[in-house]
Design an enzyme around this catalytic site. Sequence first.
Site, PDB file in Angstrom:
ATOM      1  N   THR A 104      70.911  41.285 -37.233  1.00  0.00           N
ATOM      2  CA  THR A 104      72.352  41.528 -37.386  1.00  0.00           C
ATOM      3  C   THR A 104      72.831  42.212 -36.109  1.00  0.00           C
ATOM      4  O   THR A 104      73.158  41.533 -35.146  1.00  0.00           O
ATOM      5  CB  THR A 104      72.675  42.370 -38.642  1.00  0.00           C
ATOM      6  OG1 THR A 104      71.913  43.570 -38.610  1.00  0.00           O
ATOM      7  CG2 THR A 104      72.351  41.589 -39.898  1.00  0.00           C
ATOM      8  N   LYS A 117      63.598  43.233 -38.670  1.00  0.00           N
ATOM      9  CA  LYS A 117      64.939  43.400 -38.141  1.00  0.00           C
ATOM     10  C   LYS A 117      65.458  44.760 -38.566  1.00  0.00           C
ATOM     11  O   LYS A 117      65.002  45.338 -39.560  1.00  0.00           O
ATOM     12  CB  LYS A 117      65.886  42.322 -38.641  1.00  0.00           C
ATOM     13  CG  LYS A 117      66.150  42.412 -40.106  1.00  0.00           C
ATOM     14  CD  LYS A 117      67.612  42.449 -40.488  1.00  0.00           C
ATOM     15  CE  LYS A 117      68.373  43.406 -39.639  1.00  0.00           C
ATOM     16  NZ  LYS A 117      69.552  43.954 -40.354  1.00  0.00           N
ATOM     17  N   THR A 123      70.242  45.819 -43.019  1.00  0.00           N
ATOM     18  CA  THR A 123      69.113  46.613 -43.470  1.00  0.00           C
ATOM     19  C   THR A 123      67.861  46.399 -42.651  1.00  0.00           C
ATOM     20  O   THR A 123      67.808  45.574 -41.760  1.00  0.00           O
ATOM     21  CB  THR A 123      68.785  46.212 -44.900  1.00  0.00           C
ATOM     22  OG1 THR A 123      68.423  44.844 -44.848  1.00  0.00           O
ATOM     23  CG2 THR A 123      69.965  46.403 -45.778  1.00  0.00           C
ATOM     24  N   GLU A 136      70.451  52.631 -33.232  1.00  0.00           N
ATOM     25  CA  GLU A 136      71.781  52.499 -32.618  1.00  0.00           C
ATOM     26  C   GLU A 136      72.065  53.617 -31.622  1.00  0.00           C
ATOM     27  O   GLU A 136      72.034  54.786 -31.973  1.00  0.00           O
ATOM     28  CB  GLU A 136      72.849  52.465 -33.700  1.00  0.00           C
ATOM     29  CG  GLU A 136      72.821  51.123 -34.418  1.00  0.00           C
ATOM     30  CD  GLU A 136      73.687  51.097 -35.636  1.00  0.00           C
ATOM     31  OE1 GLU A 136      74.069  50.002 -36.040  1.00  0.00           O
ATOM     32  OE2 GLU A 136      73.980  52.165 -36.174  1.00  0.00           O
ATOM     33  N   ASN A 155      79.285  53.138 -34.769  1.00  0.00           N
ATOM     34  CA  ASN A 155      79.516  53.337 -36.200  1.00  0.00           C
ATOM     35  C   ASN A 155      80.895  53.809 -36.591  1.00  0.00           C
ATOM     36  O   ASN A 155      81.248  53.789 -37.771  1.00  0.00           O
ATOM     37  CB  ASN A 155      78.473  54.302 -36.759  1.00  0.00           C
ATOM     38  CG  ASN A 155      77.143  53.607 -36.906  1.00  0.00           C
ATOM     39  OD1 ASN A 155      77.032  52.632 -37.630  1.00  0.00           O
ATOM     40  ND2 ASN A 155      76.147  54.087 -36.174  1.00  0.00           N
ATOM     41  N   SER A 162      86.054  47.189 -38.511  1.00  0.00           N
ATOM     42  CA  SER A 162      87.424  46.836 -38.138  1.00  0.00           C
ATOM     43  C   SER A 162      87.466  45.647 -37.194  1.00  0.00           C
ATOM     44  O   SER A 162      86.511  45.387 -36.496  1.00  0.00           O
ATOM     45  CB  SER A 162      88.106  48.033 -37.512  1.00  0.00           C
ATOM     46  OG  SER A 162      87.865  49.182 -38.312  1.00  0.00           O
TER      47      SER A 162
END
Lengths: 408, 408
Positions: free
Chosen positions: B162, B188, B199, B280, B403, B408
């Site tokens: 993702t 992943k 996830t 991240e 995050n 959006s």
Amino acid sequence: MAKIDSVSPLAPASFPQLVPVDGVRFATAAAGVKYKDRTDVMLALLDPGSVVAGVFTRSSTRAAPVLDCQAKIGVPSDAGAAILVNSGNANAFTGARGTDSVEAITLAVAQAAGVPQERVFTSSTGVIGEPLPHDRITDVLSTLTSNADVNGVAAAAKAIMTTDTFAKGAQAQVDVAGKPVRIVGIAKGSGMIAPDMATMLVYLFTDARIEQTGLQALVSGINERSFNCITVDSDTSTSDTLLAAATGASGVSVDGDRGFAEALEGVMLDLAHQVVRDGEGATKFVEIAVSGAASDAEAKIHAMAIANSPLIKTAIAGEDPNWGRVVMAVGKSGAKADRDRLSIRFGDVEVAKDGWRSESYSEEAAAAHMKQDHISIGVDIGIGTGQATVWTCDLTHGYISINADYRS
Amino acid sequence: MAKIDSVSPLAPASFPQLVPVDGVRFATAAAGVKYKDRTDVMLALLDPGSVVAGVFTRSSTRAAPVLDCQAKIGVPSDAGAAILVNSGNANAFTGARGTDSVEAITLAVAQAAGVPQERVFTSSTGVIGEPLPHDRITDVLSTLTSNADVNGVAAAAKAIMTTDTFAKGAQAQVDVAGKPVRIVGIAKGSGMIAPDMATMLVYLFTDARIEQTGLQALVSGINERSFNCITVDSDTSTSDTLLAAATGASGVSVDGDRGFAEALEGVMLDLAHQVVRDGEGATKFVEIAVSGAASDAEAKIHAMAIANSPLIKTAIAGEDPNWGRVVMAVGKSGAKADRDRLSIRFGDVEVAKDGWRSESYSEEAAAAHMKQDHISIGVDIGIGTGQATVWTCDLTHGYISINADYRS
């Protein structure tokens, strides 16, 4: 880097005009513990007959002044008492040397103020792991005792600040049996997040007459619903301390009085919210109310899982009504939940009901709520009657900037 | 804003050349579940005789595919089996409709692949709370089954991504009784932190012959020391899934074989570390080793308190050897500790010993270690023999950027 000089956008418009509390006098001084050109020590002198209650961090690495206060709370005495607080150095993780510093300070305060040493309570807040230069504090004691004044509480609120962007004060007056009783409180800190565990400190003063055990029960109980219901980033200080002193100078006994308890709760909640409003980098004040949990304790576990979730806090910073992350936090909390009974509200907007996005959900309405600076998230677990409300702030670039390089 | 297009600075130099595993074939397709112009569905077909073990999130709000897999794991069967994974939509918090989607997909896969429906395992990863357009997946099934190939695992690793910045694969070959056995794995995710609970998913394949119960015991045990020892931000997905399939095609029985267990652990640990390396916003890979705790379980509680502390993670981002924050995290963890027995190391630098800053402490040496991209923090609690090692990454502006505005 690092230090943010501007006042939090969530700060109250001004510091309140705090009324004097009979039986307690304040003094401050610039001792140069670490900071230059500002006050960093405050002394509160309590008249004979005062009782003192306290609530402390449960950290297993708590600092020497905390251990010393804990040992002294509840020891009966009719003598006067003193509270001395320094900012700039937490005297935490300083081994036997930390204990020696507490001993030196409390002995010197006892002599200067004419109170027993076991009635001298101290707190230290600031950098951790550095020896406290306690001579700088004992050197200013005679100045402090001679300057002590009933009007000094606002200056005291300033002297205990570390990276706070505003001083925090609150008060209440309540009539008990037709006579007025006053409560005044000050606090410092940004919840558990202040850098290097510069900590959360709270001092409450009232002229009420109350048994020490009664005052202790009151503040311990209210603390669970106020300071223990706030979180900025889930990190817990080594020095968190709340001290409440009742001088009895009003002559009004408040033991068992409900009006007094409510007024005290109002002051404590006000201060707790101010601590959140000064959370590092905060741009949103967030209230999280959980209902329908298996018990009140389980509701608080859910609420704290939501309040401490970095994914939720960053979504709030981005004004994104990202309710999926609330589902995630409830799921991971460890408290009981049933996915298919879960309902979620952002402000007045019903977002999810019975385990799925609400039929009436409007992303626009939810997004509009997220643009406000007071966000309220309501979660109904749908399996019981337990409830809890907690408060937090968002997680922003400001938090990273402040904390990625504080010591350097 | 949000999505970061550059590859994590902690990524391996390249995706490994994964060898085929006899008995399993892979196919991928671009079904347009959410993403455009990329593959988003992968199918793994397992030969008859394969056994499948699994480990799943304990979230109480876990997704429909997770519940379905959990019900099917361990049911004995000699038939073939299939694993189907889609990215782009997590089919989580979608109520009865989510269950219907799983039913539709598993039925269609069973028919297309000629395996029993109770041998079809699915995972979905991506946005939460949106109905899964499962027709888009069932529409590509005949293409998938006809394209299935033993060499397709690298493409499969890509199709399940993702917001991952790189595909994750690992492998091992081990001789058991003089014959080679192969293990290949793909994963992943960025730990528990991937936005919207996209996830962590892990799929392991081996040609070993092993009892299902033996394989289950192995992966459950190793999972505790690998994937359950990583954290990016303490947030736990609604869909975390690990599936391990043993086809038996090598003809080599590995039940109770220590070499096989070690090789499997190596593959799982490699993948777990890769997930952290794609955390991240991560710029530092952090290993936290705790020893001297009251038990192994208590050591892990301390280690996770350190790994999840925002104050520690931001200090690491700022390359600041802020060991006071480690003291804080140990203190708040809830596991047993004695402040005056605590020792801390950053890399080879002894920072604190027996409850205070080490005599030999050199801030320069500690700061030099913090500049590396692999940080190791060692903590000795000093009260027992319990130990644990966990892995995490730092908390940076990149995390906030990703995050604060993902949906959006």
